[in-house]
Enzyme design. Structure first.
Site, PDB file in Angstrom:
ATOM      1  N   ARG C  55       0.957  -0.929  -0.023  1.00  0.00           N
ATOM      2  CA  ARG C  55      -0.094   0.097   0.195  1.00  0.00           C
ATOM      3  C   ARG C  55       0.821   1.600  -0.376  1.00  0.00           C
ATOM      4  NH1 ARG C  55      -5.303   0.477   2.149  1.00  0.00           N
ATOM      5  NH2 ARG C  55      -5.060  -1.694   3.308  1.00  0.00           N
ATOM      6  N   THR C  56       1.887   1.413   1.210  1.00  0.00           N
ATOM      7  CA  THR C  56       2.800   2.290   1.263  1.00  0.00           C
ATOM      8  C   THR C  56       3.684   2.579  -0.451  1.00  0.00           C
ATOM      9  OG1 THR C  56       3.164   2.579   3.083  1.00  0.00           O
ATOM     10  CG2 THR C  56       4.487   3.577   2.411  1.00  0.00           C
ATOM     11  N   LYS C  85      24.852 -12.133   3.285  1.00  0.00           N
ATOM     12  CA  LYS C  85      25.727 -12.046   3.205  1.00  0.00           C
ATOM     13  C   LYS C  85      26.941 -10.457   3.971  1.00  0.00           C
ATOM     14  CE  LYS C  85      25.202 -11.940  -1.974  1.00  0.00           C
ATOM     15  NZ  LYS C  85      25.270 -12.088  -2.920  1.00  0.00           N
ATOM     16  N   ARG C 106      11.626   1.524   3.243  1.00  0.00           N
ATOM     17  CA  ARG C 106      11.035   1.140   4.504  1.00  0.00           C
ATOM     18  C   ARG C 106      11.838   0.158   5.295  1.00  0.00           C
ATOM     19  NH1 ARG C 106       5.155   1.384   6.171  1.00  0.00           N
ATOM     20  NH2 ARG C 106       4.839  -0.112   7.252  1.00  0.00           N
ATOM     21  N   HIS C 134       6.983   6.937  10.486  1.00  0.00           N
ATOM     22  CA  HIS C 134       6.495   6.740   9.101  1.00  0.00           C
ATOM     23  C   HIS C 134       5.793   8.298   9.418  1.00  0.00           C
ATOM     24  CE1 HIS C 134       4.977   5.244   6.064  1.00  0.00           C
ATOM     25  NE2 HIS C 134       3.679   4.522   6.126  1.00  0.00           N
TER      26      HIS C 134
END
Lengths: 310, 310, 310
Positions: C55-56, C85, C106, C134
């Site tokens: 959605r974001t 890694k 994110r 956020h």
């Protein structure tokens, strides 16, 4: 164009003969777009795939980009679903439809595309909803018949493989039954995966000639089209039964030798070994052309759904 | 341009000295594209990654977009493969190549890119095929040598780390051996991961001067280039052996202090701790510039493969 | 514009009243872009999602494309991280920032976006960093208040649900406290998930009027805004306690009936059942408009960060 009345593409049953013919014509035009057609240059397609199907997704995304549009995409939409956060599909679609101009949805639940189309503020295309429909597959199948044998009337077609569970053959059979005249359909399958009664009754209602056979070789010599599909191991009680069944439905040199010169072999792909690799180089092997036709059909549908309608 | 004869990029062995020099020149030109070059504006790149490698994928996709092209992408192509549906790679490529203008393929199986190039109707670039090749890495490595020391002849280079298993150092060694004059190569590694005989024999055939050492510090003072790579824990019998080996191959302040003023440190990235963070600010730390060079090399290759050749 | 001083968007605390008002004005302008604004046509946004949030991600990517830009994206960036890694985030960002013009990150770790912004050569936007911030969510929330009630002063708001753990309500409360005059905040929650002391002390310092309540129905009749959030089962000792708590915080017909005519209901989405579906059709249900506002706020921020500043 009657086709312009389409608001969503949820089922191949939305298409009648007139619309199919318009679609064929438009798809043909799409073949000759050699540089980016800017028709859809300000439009965004949202690929919303709740299960991965890279082949289908790529076909839609390539179609959109070739029309000048852009794409936002997820292969991973299942995170939206009732699992993690419990949101319903309707809410997802309400929000997502604010981000673009058309949604292409693939979902594992039958009916999902229809639900999406009911709340979406933008057109929705069904790219497969579980055991439900995959209308652009049926449309590219019938367009391929049109391209290959130059007509969609007066032909015979053998549907081969797992006819009980094959979404593709079930949908195509219905589309043919509703829109094609003077056709003969031959269902060729092992006994345990025969075409189901609902489709056979539908054919009887429509007065479509059909029969059932068990031997591909016998049928191959008479039909204009062999539509081959996979037979899946898990449908059989034992490996022995499966191996035995599978063997007699493989298209190979032997089948090619008895087929008519102007007949064709179709397959929705992917194939495993139900068509021998040696068949690929025969001109009658139409399955890669068939896959490529999907691009033009999807371009045509995107054009119809997204162009300003005045 | 001899480079224009390229149809696919599968192996760095396709490149000779003349082509390398043309590639360097073209890559240099790519650095100064400040607004979108529209050269590839009607072209579609297909990122077909059977295993994720976001760094490599982003580099290719950024390169394509900076040339004006567009991208369709999957990080998840393994679903195509013999696992779920049993399709062969050839069929996938035959279908996919109808959707775009160039395929960038990453695969876990050696030889996959070559197989793809044999059936594809569009150019294929190998973005790594298992234990096989990763040609654009080798090309950006040698381009970095060219940018940093202004030549690809008359230099000494220490290859450091796990030389037995490192695809990168093996490929770069071969590329240097075939195309550079008057070079000296020093292999610096623990005994259990020394450079393998095939490469050493290749160097002998080509009359390339090389030797093997165990101590980085001893070598660091004499070479023009240190090409550092990781040493992986799983190659060692015990943690103790691993820790001991690792310690003497770390590039830190102590190594920097003995290095020549105009020497450079390269690394294919990602690094873990084999280069201390304090080294980053030294002008000889070339590894981030090296990564960035990959963008220009990939732009140049895309241009070569995709521009109309007349 | 003071907003042009922004180099990154890491925290909503970077925004003061003047910048908020500029942002509202710019977001309003974004609403009327009917064809592709070419402002960002040579710019590349990099979606770097270490955990999926489609959605974001879609909201940002749609915003970028609507401004004429392009996007490269991963839903799967965790492969970079210390797992496989062992690369540090700084190295990843150093390399990745060479591939585009803005990074939207994110991450599951608080502070990740800030770390990224410190080494990135291009602007970074925080699209959620674990328990951290956020900021574009808070900004779209306050923009929604502005759009819905035509002011960001002189209002009362009920924050409802899990206030102890809800990042959204904590951030919005702080943003309101710092930038809005003459507001009243009512925290409505079960006892075990009450708003924490840090925020309450912050309100006291800022002289913001607030109180705590347990009954939504009592509060619903007096406030201008209900900001609803989810209550999560795992916060409660038993299912019984959870079910009991949840029941009294659901917004349904009964709550609607007591709400003021010009009040609104907000929700950061996704919702589960804390707002009854029947509420959706009420004009006071602002949550889908709220989600859509995110698009315009993100367009405005991208414009601010990416346009040539002269």
């Amino acid at each position: 164009m009657k086709l312009l009345s389409l608001k969503n593409v949820i089922s191949s049953e939305q298409f009648d003969r007139e619309m199919l013919e318009e679609l064929f014509e438009l798809s043909d035009k799409m073949r000759s777009i050699s540089i980016k057609d800017k028709t859809l240059h300000s439009k965004i397609m949202i690929s919303l795939f709740y299960e991965p199907s890279t082949r289908t997704r790529f076909s839609f995304e390539s179609a959109m980009i070739k029309m000048g549009g852009t794409v936002i995409t997820t292969e991973n939409a299942a995170q939206f679903s009732s699992g993690a956060k419990g949101e319903n599909l309707e809410d997802t679609i309400r929000v997502i439809s604010g981000y673009g101009d058309v949604i292409v949805i693939r979902h594992y639940i039958e009916g999902a595309a229809h639900i999406a189309s009911e709340v979406s503020t933008i057109p929705v295309i069904n790219a497969g909803d579980g055991a439900g429909e995959h209308p652009t597959q049926s449309l590219l199948d019938i367009y391929t018949i049109y391209k290959e044998i130059k007509k969609i009337d007066n032909f015979s077609i053998a549907m081969v493989g797992d006819l009980a569970n094959g979404r593709t053959v079930r949908s195509l059979t219905k589309l043919i039954a509703k829109n094609c005249k003077n056709v003969e359909i031959i269902f060729v399958s092992p006994d345990n995966v025969k075409m189901k009664d609902d489709i056979k009754n539908f054919l009887r209602e429509k007065n479509i000639s059909f029969r059932e056979e068990r031997e591909l070789k016998k049928v191959a010599k008479e039909v204009d089209i062999i539509y081959q599909t996979r037979i899946q191991r898990e449908r059989f009680k034992s490996i022995e039964e499966y191996e035995k069944a599978r063997g007699i439905y493989i298209i190979d040199k032997e089948i090619l030798d008895v087929m008519k010169d102007n007949s064709i072999i179709m397959h929705p792909l992917p194939r495993v070994d139900e068509i021998a690799l040696t068949v690929d180089h025969d001109k009658r092997a139409a399955y890669f052309r068939q896959a490529h036709n999907g691009l033009f059909v999807r371009m045509a549908l995107l054009k119809v759904l997204l162009e300003e309608k005045s």
